[in-house]
Design a protein around this motif. Structure first.
Motif, PDB file in Angstrom:
ATOM      1  N   PHE A   1      29.464  62.754  45.505  1.00 12.70           N
ATOM      2  CA  PHE A   1      30.922  62.649  45.509  1.00 12.70           C
ATOM      3  C   PHE A   1      31.542  63.459  44.376  1.00 12.70           C
ATOM      4  CE2 PHE A   1      30.055  58.895  48.130  1.00 12.70           C
ATOM      5  CZ  PHE A   1      30.997  59.074  49.136  1.00 12.70           C
ATOM      6  N   SER A   2      30.857  63.550  43.257  1.00 15.65           N
ATOM      7  CA  SER A   2      31.381  64.360  42.155  1.00 15.65           C
ATOM      8  C   SER A   2      31.431  65.834  42.541  1.00 15.65           C
ATOM      9  CB  SER A   2      30.518  64.170  40.906  1.00 15.65           C
ATOM     10  OG  SER A   2      30.540  62.824  40.469  1.00 15.65           O
ATOM     11  N   GLY A   3      30.359  66.319  43.157  1.00 18.13           N
ATOM     12  CA  GLY A   3      30.336  67.709  43.602  1.00 18.13           C
ATOM     13  C   GLY A   3      31.397  67.994  44.638  1.00 18.13           C
ATOM     14  N   LEU A   4      31.576  67.060  45.579  1.00 17.47           N
ATOM     15  CA  LEU A   4      32.593  67.236  46.623  1.00 17.47           C
ATOM     16  C   LEU A   4      33.989  67.295  46.016  1.00 17.47           C
ATOM     17  CD1 LEU A   4      33.292  67.352  49.649  1.00 17.47           C
ATOM     18  CD2 LEU A   4      33.421  64.845  49.608  1.00 17.47           C
ATOM     19  N   GLN A   5      34.260  66.406  45.082  1.00 18.73           N
ATOM     20  CA  GLN A   5      35.576  66.392  44.455  1.00 18.73           C
ATOM     21  C   GLN A   5      35.843  67.675  43.679  1.00 18.73           C
ATOM     22  OE1 GLN A   5      35.378  62.795  42.145  1.00 18.73           O
ATOM     23  NE2 GLN A   5      36.122  61.493  43.810  1.00 18.73           N
ATOM     24  N   LEU A   6      34.835  68.161  42.970  1.00 16.57           N
ATOM     25  CA  LEU A   6      35.013  69.405  42.234  1.00 16.57           C
ATOM     26  C   LEU A   6      35.272  70.577  43.175  1.00 16.57           C
ATOM     27  CD1 LEU A   6      32.238  69.057  39.494  1.00 16.57           C
ATOM     28  CD2 LEU A   6      34.708  68.951  39.158  1.00 16.57           C
ATOM     29  N   MET A   7      34.590  70.602  44.312  1.00 16.42           N
ATOM     30  CA  MET A   7      34.800  71.673  45.286  1.00 16.42           C
ATOM     31  C   MET A   7      36.225  71.640  45.819  1.00 16.42           C
ATOM     32  SD  MET A   7      32.997  72.296  48.984  1.00 16.42           S
ATOM     33  CE  MET A   7      33.928  70.939  49.700  1.00 16.42           C
ATOM     34  N   LEU A   8      36.695  70.449  46.185  1.00 15.07           N
ATOM     35  CA  LEU A   8      38.046  70.315  46.734  1.00 15.07           C
ATOM     36  C   LEU A   8      39.099  70.650  45.684  1.00 15.07           C
ATOM     37  CD1 LEU A   8      37.651  67.043  48.843  1.00 15.07           C
ATOM     38  CD2 LEU A   8      37.297  69.412  49.527  1.00 15.07           C
ATOM     39  N   LEU A   9      38.872  70.206  44.449  1.00 10.46           N
ATOM     40  CA  LEU A   9      39.807  70.530  43.378  1.00 10.46           C
ATOM     41  C   LEU A   9      39.821  72.032  43.102  1.00 10.46           C
ATOM     42  CD1 LEU A   9      39.158  67.610  40.850  1.00 10.46           C
ATOM     43  CD2 LEU A   9      41.217  67.993  42.211  1.00 10.46           C
ATOM     44  N   GLY A  10      38.665  72.681  43.248  1.00 11.91           N
ATOM     45  CA  GLY A  10      38.599  74.127  43.048  1.00 11.91           C
ATOM     46  C   GLY A  10      39.435  74.876  44.071  1.00 11.91           C
ATOM     47  N   ILE A  11      39.371  74.452  45.333  1.00 11.26           N
ATOM     48  CA  ILE A  11      40.177  75.091  46.380  1.00 11.26           C
ATOM     49  C   ILE A  11      41.659  74.923  46.093  1.00 11.26           C
ATOM     50  CG2 ILE A  11      40.777  75.026  48.820  1.00 11.26           C
ATOM     51  CD1 ILE A  11      37.892  74.219  49.409  1.00 11.26           C
ATOM     52  N   ILE A  12      42.039  73.688  45.755  1.00 17.35           N
ATOM     53  CA  ILE A  12      43.442  73.436  45.438  1.00 17.35           C
ATOM     54  C   ILE A  12      43.854  74.229  44.197  1.00 17.35           C
ATOM     55  CG2 ILE A  12      45.098  71.653  44.740  1.00 17.35           C
ATOM     56  CD1 ILE A  12      43.390  69.663  46.353  1.00 17.35           C
ATOM     57  N   GLY A  13      42.946  74.312  43.229  1.00 24.55           N
ATOM     58  CA  GLY A  13      43.249  75.045  42.010  1.00 24.55           C
ATOM     59  C   GLY A  13      43.503  76.522  42.243  1.00 24.55           C
ATOM     60  N   LEU A  14      42.782  77.124  43.199  1.00 21.21           N
ATOM     61  CA  LEU A  14      43.004  78.535  43.515  1.00 21.21           C
ATOM     62  C   LEU A  14      44.443  78.773  43.956  1.00 21.21           C
ATOM     63  CD1 LEU A  14      39.746  79.558  45.418  1.00 21.21           C
ATOM     64  CD2 LEU A  14      40.550  80.458  43.234  1.00 21.21           C
ATOM     65  N   TYR A  15      44.903  77.921  44.848  1.00 21.06           N
ATOM     66  CA  TYR A  15      46.271  78.078  45.346  1.00 21.06           C
ATOM     67  C   TYR A  15      47.294  77.774  44.253  1.00 21.06           C
ATOM     68  CZ  TYR A  15      44.661  78.687  50.120  1.00 21.06           C
ATOM     69  OH  TYR A  15      44.078  79.172  51.248  1.00 21.06           O
ATOM     70  N   LEU A  16      47.036  76.753  43.446  1.00 20.18           N
ATOM     71  CA  LEU A  16      47.947  76.433  42.363  1.00 20.18           C
ATOM     72  C   LEU A  16      48.009  77.581  41.361  1.00 20.18           C
ATOM     73  CD1 LEU A  16      49.766  74.373  40.987  1.00 20.18           C
ATOM     74  CD2 LEU A  16      47.743  73.402  39.871  1.00 20.18           C
ATOM     75  N   GLY A  17      46.859  78.198  41.090  1.00 21.16           N
ATOM     76  CA  GLY A  17      46.837  79.337  40.186  1.00 21.16           C
ATOM     77  C   GLY A  17      47.660  80.508  40.700  1.00 21.16           C
TER      78      GLY A  17
END
Length: 315
Positions: free
Chosen positions: A273-289
């Motif tokens: 679950f930690s890995g999954l959350q980091l992956m999803l946050l990374g995708i969202i972070g790309l767009y936010l960036g």
């Protein structure tokens, strides 16, 4: 009388040994055509003396001009700089390593004269190209087409002709991180394709490392699709459903007294679950960036010096 005017925009980065050869090849092609033309090189912060050669050539040849950027902003930014400064009834963009053959220019112009506003090219790799690059290129186009709202044909490159009205529209778009292969398809207009065989580099090596190819892929995907955000939702939904199915089993184990504390299962679950959350946050972070980057409104490029001959008969 030569009435129509063509500007050839060529972004270069550490291509000092290819410039004169490419310039002479373009001169040779246009000497057989009934067009006025201008060759505009864009030096993207080269460190090998490319700008010095461009300055010398531009002083000796009235058909050649150059822009030198203050640092290496990347190929897409250098291309935008060239398009912003290009005059003419149409603009042709191509690379500066001779892999985009100047001999194809008449075919591009012919299609333009037939009424097309955009004449794209499709590259057919020669046998010497590395299998990794071929495979990664096919994978890139397959991925971006599967999650985008339009299609970018496999083998497409920034070797194309655009009419004046298309160039004006492209230049009016305030994209902080432009991806021209997508933008050109996005604007529409009448488009066609010309197939060519990629030539060997005349000198030097490719500046597109694996890292830069990956960055280009991420730029293309995040610039023209929000589907990765939707894709990020699906794993969360699936895991939520599976966790609901796990509740009856957990209750049954507790009530029957068969539940055993397990360190391994706990660690595996937390890690997953930690890995999954980091992956999803990374995708969202790309767009936010990208949103933050656009909000800063910084220029895509900065011109350090230039030597251009303005043509008053066109535009």
């Amino acid at each position: 009388m030569k009435s129509k005017y063509v500007t050839v925009v060529i972004p270069v980065y550490n291509e000092r040994d290819n410039i004169i050869v490419l310039k002479d090849a373009i001169h040779q092609v246009f000497s057989q055509l009934n067009y006025q033309y201008y060759i505009l090189f864009v030096d993207d912060g080269s460190s090998d003396g490319t700008s010095n050669i461009l300055y010398t050539i531009s002083c000796l040849d009235e058909c050649v001009g150059f822009i030198s950027l203050s640092r290496n902003f990347g190929h897409q930014a250098a291309l935008k700089a060239g398009l912003d400064m290009a005059s003419g009834d149409c603009v042709i963009s191509m690379d500066g390593d001779m892999q985009h053959p100047p001999s194809l220019l008449p075919s591009l112009l012919e299609q333009w004269e037939n009424g097309y506003d955009v004449v794209n090219t499709i590259r057919q790799d020669n046998s010497s190209n590395h299998s990794f690059k071929k495979t990664s290129s096919r994978l890139f186009y397959k991925v971006i087409n599967s999650i985008s709202d339009f299609e970018i044909k496999a083998g497409s490159a920034d070797f194309r002709l655009m009419s004046r009205k298309v160039v004006d529209i492209i230049c009016s778009l305030n994209e902080n991180d432009p991806f021209f292969r997508g933008l050109v398809n996005w604007v529409g207009f009448s488009q066609t394709y010309v197939v060519y065989t990629a030539q060997e580099r005349f000198s030097g090596s490719s500046k597109y490392s694996i890292k830069k190819m990956f960055q280009l892929a991420v730029r293309g995907i995040t610039s023209f699709s929000v589907r990765p955000l939707y894709i990020a939702i699906y794993p969360g939904m699936l895991i939520s459903i599976l966790s609901l199915l796990y509740i009856p089993y957990a209750l049954y184990s507790y009530l029957t007294g068969t539940a055993q504390p397990g360190w391994t299962s706990l660690i595996v679950t937390v890690a997953f679950f930690s890995g999954l959350q980091l992956m999803l946050l990374g995708i969202i972070g790309l767009y936010l960036g990208k949103v933050i980057s656009e909000s800063k409104s910084r220029p895509v490029y900065i011109i350090k010096e230039s030597n251009l001959i303005k043509k008053t008969a066109v535009r």
